[in-house]
Design a protein around this motif. Structure first.
Motif, mmCIF file in Angstrom:
data_model
loop_
_atom_site.group_PDB
_atom_site.id
_atom_site.type_symbol
_atom_site.label_atom_id
_atom_site.label_comp_id
_atom_site.label_asym_id
_atom_site.label_seq_id
_atom_site.Cartn_x
_atom_site.Cartn_y
_atom_site.Cartn_z
ATOM 1 N N SER A 106 0.794 -1.237 0.000
ATOM 2 C CA SER A 106 0.000 0.000 0.000
ATOM 3 C C SER A 106 0.822 1.281 0.000
ATOM 4 C CB SER A 106 -0.980 0.008 1.173
ATOM 5 O OG SER A 106 -0.307 -0.086 2.399
ATOM 6 N N GLU A 107 2.136 1.198 0.183
ATOM 7 C CA GLU A 107 2.937 2.419 0.197
ATOM 8 C C GLU A 107 3.257 2.881 -1.228
ATOM 9 O OE1 GLU A 107 5.303 2.669 4.350
ATOM 10 O OE2 GLU A 107 6.165 1.294 2.875
ATOM 11 N N ILE A 108 3.151 4.196 -1.427
ATOM 12 C CA ILE A 108 3.411 4.816 -2.731
ATOM 13 C C ILE A 108 4.444 5.930 -2.558
ATOM 14 C CG2 ILE A 108 1.128 4.238 -3.663
ATOM 15 C CD1 ILE A 108 0.257 7.139 -3.035
ATOM 16 N N PRO A 109 5.094 6.373 -3.632
ATOM 17 C CA PRO A 109 6.052 7.476 -3.523
ATOM 18 C C PRO A 109 5.391 8.751 -2.977
ATOM 19 C CG PRO A 109 6.267 6.376 -5.645
ATOM 20 C CD PRO A 109 5.032 5.825 -4.995
ATOM 21 N N LEU A 110 6.169 9.538 -2.229
ATOM 22 C CA LEU A 110 5.621 10.759 -1.615
ATOM 23 C C LEU A 110 5.084 11.754 -2.633
ATOM 24 C CD1 LEU A 110 7.912 11.604 1.426
ATOM 25 C CD2 LEU A 110 5.643 10.567 1.396
ATOM 26 N N ALA A 111 5.712 11.859 -3.788
ATOM 27 C CA ALA A 111 5.210 12.795 -4.811
ATOM 28 C C ALA A 111 3.806 12.394 -5.251
ATOM 29 C CB ALA A 111 6.155 12.838 -6.007
ATOM 30 N N ASP A 112 3.568 11.099 -5.409
ATOM 31 C CA ASP A 112 2.230 10.615 -5.782
ATOM 32 C C ASP A 112 1.233 10.847 -4.656
ATOM 33 O OD1 ASP A 112 3.477 9.759 -8.107
ATOM 34 O OD2 ASP A 112 3.498 7.633 -7.535
ATOM 35 N N LEU A 113 1.677 10.630 -3.431
ATOM 36 C CA LEU A 113 0.818 10.852 -2.266
ATOM 37 C C LEU A 113 0.405 12.319 -2.188
ATOM 38 C CD1 LEU A 113 0.974 9.384 1.197
ATOM 39 C CD2 LEU A 113 1.236 11.849 1.039
ATOM 40 N N ARG A 114 1.358 13.226 -2.336
ATOM 41 C CA ARG A 114 1.065 14.668 -2.263
ATOM 42 C C ARG A 114 0.055 15.074 -3.341
ATOM 43 N NH1 ARG A 114 3.589 18.694 0.321
ATOM 44 N NH2 ARG A 114 5.376 17.356 0.725
ATOM 45 N N LYS A 115 0.243 14.581 -4.573
ATOM 46 C CA LYS A 115 -0.702 14.905 -5.644
ATOM 47 C C LYS A 115 -2.095 14.390 -5.307
ATOM 48 C CE LYS A 115 -1.851 14.840 -10.488
ATOM 49 N NZ LYS A 115 -3.166 15.315 -10.136
ATOM 50 N N ALA A 116 -2.177 13.181 -4.776
ATOM 51 C CA ALA A 116 -3.477 12.603 -4.423
ATOM 52 C C ALA A 116 -4.152 13.403 -3.302
ATOM 53 C CB ALA A 116 -3.313 11.136 -4.032
ATOM 54 N N VAL A 117 -3.377 13.853 -2.324
ATOM 55 C CA VAL A 117 -3.948 14.680 -1.246
ATOM 56 C C VAL A 117 -4.473 15.994 -1.837
ATOM 57 C CG1 VAL A 117 -3.408 15.989 0.855
ATOM 58 C CG2 VAL A 117 -2.609 13.627 0.610
ATOM 59 N N HIS A 118 -3.719 16.608 -2.725
ATOM 60 C CA HIS A 118 -4.194 17.831 -3.392
ATOM 61 C C HIS A 118 -5.493 17.551 -4.142
ATOM 62 C CE1 HIS A 118 -0.212 20.320 -3.559
ATOM 63 N NE2 HIS A 118 -0.465 19.857 -2.361
ATOM 64 N N ASP A 119 -5.554 16.430 -4.874
ATOM 65 C CA ASP A 119 -6.766 16.070 -5.612
ATOM 66 C C ASP A 119 -7.960 15.921 -4.665
ATOM 67 O OD1 ASP A 119 -5.205 16.048 -7.894
ATOM 68 O OD2 ASP A 119 -5.151 13.849 -8.056
ATOM 69 N N PHE A 120 -7.731 15.287 -3.515
ATOM 70 C CA PHE A 120 -8.794 15.112 -2.523
ATOM 71 C C PHE A 120 -9.306 16.462 -2.035
ATOM 72 C CE2 PHE A 120 -10.193 14.525 1.910
ATOM 73 C CZ PHE A 120 -11.102 13.489 1.769
ATOM 74 N N LEU A 122 -9.004 19.485 -3.526
ATOM 75 C CA LEU A 122 -9.611 20.273 -4.602
ATOM 76 C C LEU A 122 -10.950 19.708 -5.081
ATOM 77 C CD1 LEU A 122 -6.370 21.087 -6.607
ATOM 78 C CD2 LEU A 122 -7.704 22.647 -5.161
ATOM 79 N N SER A 123 -11.175 18.411 -4.871
ATOM 80 C CA SER A 123 -12.424 17.790 -5.329
ATOM 81 C C SER A 123 -13.449 17.658 -4.206
ATOM 82 C CB SER A 123 -12.137 16.404 -5.913
ATOM 83 O OG SER A 123 -11.770 15.500 -4.869
ATOM 84 N N ASN A 124 -13.153 18.243 -3.046
ATOM 85 C CA ASN A 124 -14.045 18.168 -1.887
ATOM 86 C C ASN A 124 -14.284 16.746 -1.417
ATOM 87 O OD1 ASN A 124 -14.376 20.974 -1.745
ATOM 88 N ND2 ASN A 124 -15.936 20.888 -3.337
ATOM 89 N N GLY A 125 -13.258 15.905 -1.524
ATOM 90 C CA GLY A 125 -13.340 14.583 -0.921
ATOM 91 C C GLY A 125 -13.490 13.408 -1.846
ATOM 92 N N GLU A 126 -13.462 13.639 -3.149
ATOM 93 C CA GLU A 126 -13.546 12.500 -4.084
ATOM 94 C C GLU A 126 -12.280 11.654 -3.976
ATOM 95 O OE1 GLU A 126 -16.181 11.659 -6.040
ATOM 96 O OE2 GLU A 126 -17.211 13.308 -5.001
ATOM 97 N N ARG A 127 -12.418 10.345 -4.203
ATOM 98 C CA ARG A 127 -11.255 9.459 -4.188
ATOM 99 C C ARG A 127 -10.351 9.826 -5.357
ATOM 100 N NH1 ARG A 127 -11.004 3.841 -6.031
ATOM 101 N NH2 ARG A 127 -13.273 3.906 -6.015
ATOM 102 N N PRO A 128 -9.099 10.196 -5.089
ATOM 103 C CA PRO A 128 -8.191 10.631 -6.157
ATOM 104 C C PRO A 128 -7.947 9.528 -7.188
ATOM 105 C CG PRO A 128 -7.329 11.231 -4.005
ATOM 106 C CD PRO A 128 -8.490 10.319 -3.766
ATOM 107 N N GLU A 129 -7.979 9.902 -8.455
ATOM 108 C CA GLU A 129 -7.750 8.948 -9.535
ATOM 109 C C GLU A 129 -6.288 8.906 -9.953
ATOM 110 O OE1 GLU A 129 -10.460 9.706 -12.735
ATOM 111 O OE2 GLU A 129 -12.214 9.577 -11.424
#
Length: 137
Positions: A106-120, A122-129
């Motif tokens: 389940s661990e992913i690179p930090l750059a991918d994690l940061r982008k996914a958190v930003h997506d969450f 900015l989308s008001n809680g949608e699961r990041p794609e």
């Protein structure tokens, strides 16, 4: 964009931290990364949205150069999936003094994690794609 609530402080969990945008999210990610250096077990924080339109919860954990996300909403519970990691013992993360086991892959690179958190955020809680997911058991 709706302000999200973050829960991350084992010493004072009475009040959430308000996350109004990606800058606030980045500040929390930096805090997790800094705290990780002094912790035996990687830390998790919770970022959530609860309003009349629905709810969503994202747990965010940082372990040195990688991290993990879980997303829970009415559509189900998911954890990030890293296809380059196969097998191994479960990972352990600490959410405010409570240990939580997660799949070895389940661990992913930090750059991918940061982008996914930003997506969450900015989308008001949608699961990041932007990252891969697997059902959480």
């Amino acid at each position: 964009m709706v302000a999200l609530r973050a829960w991350y402080d084992p010493d004072d969990d009475d009040e959430p931290i308000i996350v109004a945008g990606t800058d606030d999210a980045d500040a929390l990610l930096e805090r997790l990364a800094t705290d990780r250096a002094a912790m035996r077990v990687p830390p998790l924080m919770q970022l959530s949205r609860r309003d009349p339109d629905g709810w969503a919860v994202l747990h965010v954990g940082i372990n040195t150069d990688r991290g993990v996300l879980t997303h829970t909403a009415s559509t189900g519970s998911f954890v990030t999936a890293n296809v380059s990691t196969i097998g191994g013992p479960p990972l352990t993360y600490d959410y405010m003094g409570h240990l939580r086991e997660l799949p070895a892959n389940s661990e992913i690179p930090l750059a991918d994690l940061r982008k996914a958190v930003h997506d969450f955020v900015l989308s008001n809680g949608e699961r990041p794609e932007s990252v891969g997911w697997q059902p959480e058991e």
